[in-house]
Scaffold this motif. Structure first.
Motif, mmCIF file in Angstrom:
data_model
loop_
_atom_site.group_PDB
_atom_site.id
_atom_site.type_symbol
_atom_site.label_atom_id
_atom_site.label_comp_id
_atom_site.label_asym_id
_atom_site.label_seq_id
_atom_site.Cartn_x
_atom_site.Cartn_y
_atom_site.Cartn_z
ATOM 1 N N GLY A 1 0.789 -1.224 0.000
ATOM 2 C CA GLY A 1 0.000 0.000 0.000
ATOM 3 C C GLY A 1 0.822 1.275 0.000
ATOM 4 O O GLY A 1 0.323 2.342 0.376
ATOM 5 N N ARG A 2 2.079 1.162 -0.470
ATOM 6 C CA ARG A 2 2.968 2.326 -0.362
ATOM 7 C C ARG A 2 2.483 3.510 -1.199
ATOM 8 O O ARG A 2 2.567 4.666 -0.759
ATOM 9 N N LEU A 3 1.988 3.252 -2.417
ATOM 10 C CA LEU A 3 1.489 4.349 -3.248
ATOM 11 C C LEU A 3 0.237 4.967 -2.630
ATOM 12 O O LEU A 3 0.094 6.188 -2.586
ATOM 13 N N ALA A 4 -0.677 4.125 -2.158
ATOM 14 C CA ALA A 4 -1.897 4.643 -1.536
ATOM 15 C C ALA A 4 -1.570 5.483 -0.310
ATOM 16 O O ALA A 4 -2.225 6.505 -0.048
ATOM 17 N N LEU B 1 -5.691 8.043 -6.586
ATOM 18 C CA LEU B 1 -6.694 7.058 -7.004
ATOM 19 C C LEU B 1 -6.650 5.830 -6.092
ATOM 20 O O LEU B 1 -7.693 5.332 -5.642
ATOM 21 N N LEU B 2 -5.441 5.365 -5.792
ATOM 22 C CA LEU B 2 -5.313 4.183 -4.929
ATOM 23 C C LEU B 2 -5.767 4.479 -3.501
ATOM 24 O O LEU B 2 -6.383 3.621 -2.852
ATOM 25 N N ALA B 3 -5.486 5.676 -3.009
ATOM 26 C CA ALA B 3 -5.972 6.056 -1.678
ATOM 27 C C ALA B 3 -7.498 6.060 -1.648
ATOM 28 O O ALA B 3 -8.121 5.616 -0.673
ATOM 29 N N THR B 4 -8.115 6.539 -2.727
ATOM 30 C CA THR B 4 -9.573 6.601 -2.807
ATOM 31 C C THR B 4 -10.186 5.204 -2.899
ATOM 32 O O THR B 4 -11.193 4.907 -2.243
ATOM 33 N N MET C 1 -5.440 -8.329 3.732
ATOM 34 C CA MET C 1 -5.019 -8.212 5.131
ATOM 35 C C MET C 1 -3.519 -7.970 5.242
ATOM 36 O O MET C 1 -3.030 -7.561 6.299
ATOM 37 N N ARG C 2 -2.780 -8.237 4.148
ATOM 38 C CA ARG C 2 -1.336 -7.967 4.163
ATOM 39 C C ARG C 2 -1.016 -6.556 3.672
ATOM 40 O O ARG C 2 0.165 -6.185 3.595
ATOM 41 N N ASN C 3 -2.052 -5.788 3.336
ATOM 42 C CA ASN C 3 -1.887 -4.389 2.927
ATOM 43 C C ASN C 3 -2.053 -3.524 4.177
ATOM 44 O O ASN C 3 -3.161 -3.338 4.674
ATOM 45 N N PRO C 4 -0.960 -2.996 4.728
ATOM 46 C CA PRO C 4 -1.060 -2.279 6.005
ATOM 47 C C PRO C 4 -1.933 -1.034 5.934
ATOM 48 O O PRO C 4 -2.538 -0.643 6.948
#
Length: 477
Positions: free
Chosen positions: A271-274, A326-329, A357-360
């Motif tokens: 989730g680094r980009l988000a 976009l990824l955050a949204t 669940m592995r996406n912090p």
């Protein structure tokens, strides 16, 4: 006390993300001292990434892409061949390590690496859902004959069609295992794969649970309702179960990354980009206005609805967002839709599994929106998170070859998927009797009437894991 008859089953699962094939080799046996309990000893747990070119070929035919019969024919053969190779590799590894023995009792597979049964979900290419939520068809491919040829075992496949034929959603099937793991305590079990799905179990004995119909399993067309609780059944109250697909989890995130990078990247790792982006609430509100989110449970969906063009179709202004925003949204969309449904259900706890669940970043948003309801790992239920879906396939296989409808009862007294009546799931290749059957559980040859074999034919209520004794990827302890 009679000695338990153990069936060795290899469960195989590939979900809507099409990132890997999960496998579990497990010994399953009904506890002779308590027929409500199915015991499971995990022998091997592994994840097998799809070969790059084959994964690209799968993703390239998924909606909104168009394709042709020849391409689907070739994929059916290639996916079946790959699944056969994966299955053979798992069984050879178990054989090379001398097996781990059966979970007490006898097994026709014995201590060797063979299996009595292979259960394959296949790869979903299309799930045909009408705008009103009815499911009219579903297609999972992967030639079962090639798996049978590679493993010399019986192969159960095409698991969803029987439920759809009886008017059900054909999904999700996770409640089969979720209810057995939660027992009578209740709660929510969440899977964050390509699509998020949830099982909501209200504790047995509650007002809603007491009002919900039959005690054990929904009646089949060939068995009257009063045969759902045959002689010897425990008579304990059953929990009220609701389930369905919530909406997108990883599917839209992965599609956005793949599209923005022209296929160079397939996911937003960790989730680094988000995490570096900002939620656009105008876009989020337009996505949340999708009528799908207002459909009642049970409901199901897939990439046919949440395809690569979905976001801009629902919110044209999303085209101006950079990839992190976009990824955050989209991360917020998943967290909001899951949290809203769970909070509305009143579930006291949520057990999560799946790649999401592995996406912090996603997990942190879920925890914040669910608070004070705790979000825990499905590991707390005793099953390794990475093994859960493949173990589900194995359990469905054990139930089906013993002639037992797998799906638990929903609030209306029928299967939790909304089908008119309960079905024994799957088709068998080759169509010959499976080895490792428990003779007291199986119907006499030529009939599927549960009344022919009384108490043992009812579905087990609980799963008890024996061990730990499983081997993780590569055979390491």
């Amino acid at each position: 006390m009679s000695e338990p008859v153990t069936m060795r089953v290899l469960g195989m699962m590939s979900g809507t993300s099409a990132d890997a094939v999960d496998t579990v080799l497990v010994d399953l046996a009904r506890d002779p001292s308590d027929p409500d309990v199915l015991t499971a000893r995990l022998l091997d747990v592994d994840e097998h990434p799809w070969p790059g070119p084959l994964r690209e070929a799968i993703l390239d035919v998924l909606p909104p892409a168009s394709s042709d019969v020849a391409t689907w024919d070739m994929l059916h053969a290639q996916i079946g061949a790959h699944l056969g190779e994966v299955a053979a590799r798992v069984l050879e590894r178990a054989d090379g390590e001398g097996g781990t023995g059966s979970a007490g009792g006898t097994s026709s597979a014995g201590g060797a690496g063979g299996a009595d049964l292979v259960v394959t979900h296949g790869q979903t290419l299309h799930h045909w859902a009408a705008p009103d939520g009815r499911v009219l068809g579903t297609l999972q491919i992967g030639d079962a004959a090639r798996i049978a040829e590679a493993t010399h075992a019986s192969v159960l496949h095409d698991l969803r069609s029987a439920d759809v034929a009886r008017g059900g959603q054909g999904a999700p099937f996770a409640p089969v295992l979720d209810v057995m793991l939660l027992g009578e305590d209740g709660g929510a079990v969440l899977n964050l794969g390509g699509i998020a799905n949830v099982t909501l179990v209200e504790a047995a004995g509650s007002a809603d649970s007491a009002a919900a119909a039959p005690a054990d399993s929904a009646p089949t067309d060939s068995a009257p309702a009063d045969s759902a609780a045959p002689d010897g059944a425990s008579g304990a109250a059953s929990p009220t179960v609701r389930a369905g697909d919530v909406g997108p989890a990883n599917a839209l995130l992965d599609s956005a990354v793949r599209r923005a990078t022209a296929g160079r990247m397939h996911c937003d790792e960790d989730g680094r980009l988000a995490a570096s982006g900002t939620v656009d609430h105008d876009v989020l509100d337009e996505l949340l206005a999708d009528p799908f989110f207002a459909l009642p449970l049970p409901r199901s969906t897939g990439r046919e609805h949440f395809d690569a063009e979905y976001v801009e179709r629902m919110s044209p202004r999303a085209a101006r967002l950079d990839l992190p925003d976009l990824l955050a949204t989209l991360t917020e969309l998943t967290a909001r839709t899951v949290a809203d449904l769970v909070r509305e259900s009143g579930a006291p706890v949520v057990h999560g599994s799946g790649g999401g669940m592995r996406n912090p970043v996603l997990r942190a948003r879920l925890e914040a929106l669910l608070d004070p309801v705790p979000l825990r790992s499905s590991e707390d239920l005793g099953v390794p998170s990475d093994a859960k879906e493949a173990l589900l396939m194995a359990v469905i296989g054990w139930l089906s070859v013993h002639g037992i409808p797998a799906l638990p009862v929903g609030p209306d007294g029928g299967p939790v998927t909304g089908a008119r009546s309960a079905a024994v799931l799957g088709s068998l290749t080759p169509p010959v009797p499976v080895t490792g059957l428990d003779p007291c559980c199986a119907a006499p040859r030529g009939t599927s009437d549960p009344s022919d074999a009384p108490a043992a034919r009812r579905a087990p209520r609980r799963l008890r894991l024996l061990g730990p004794d499983h081997r993780t990827p590569g055979g390491a302890r």
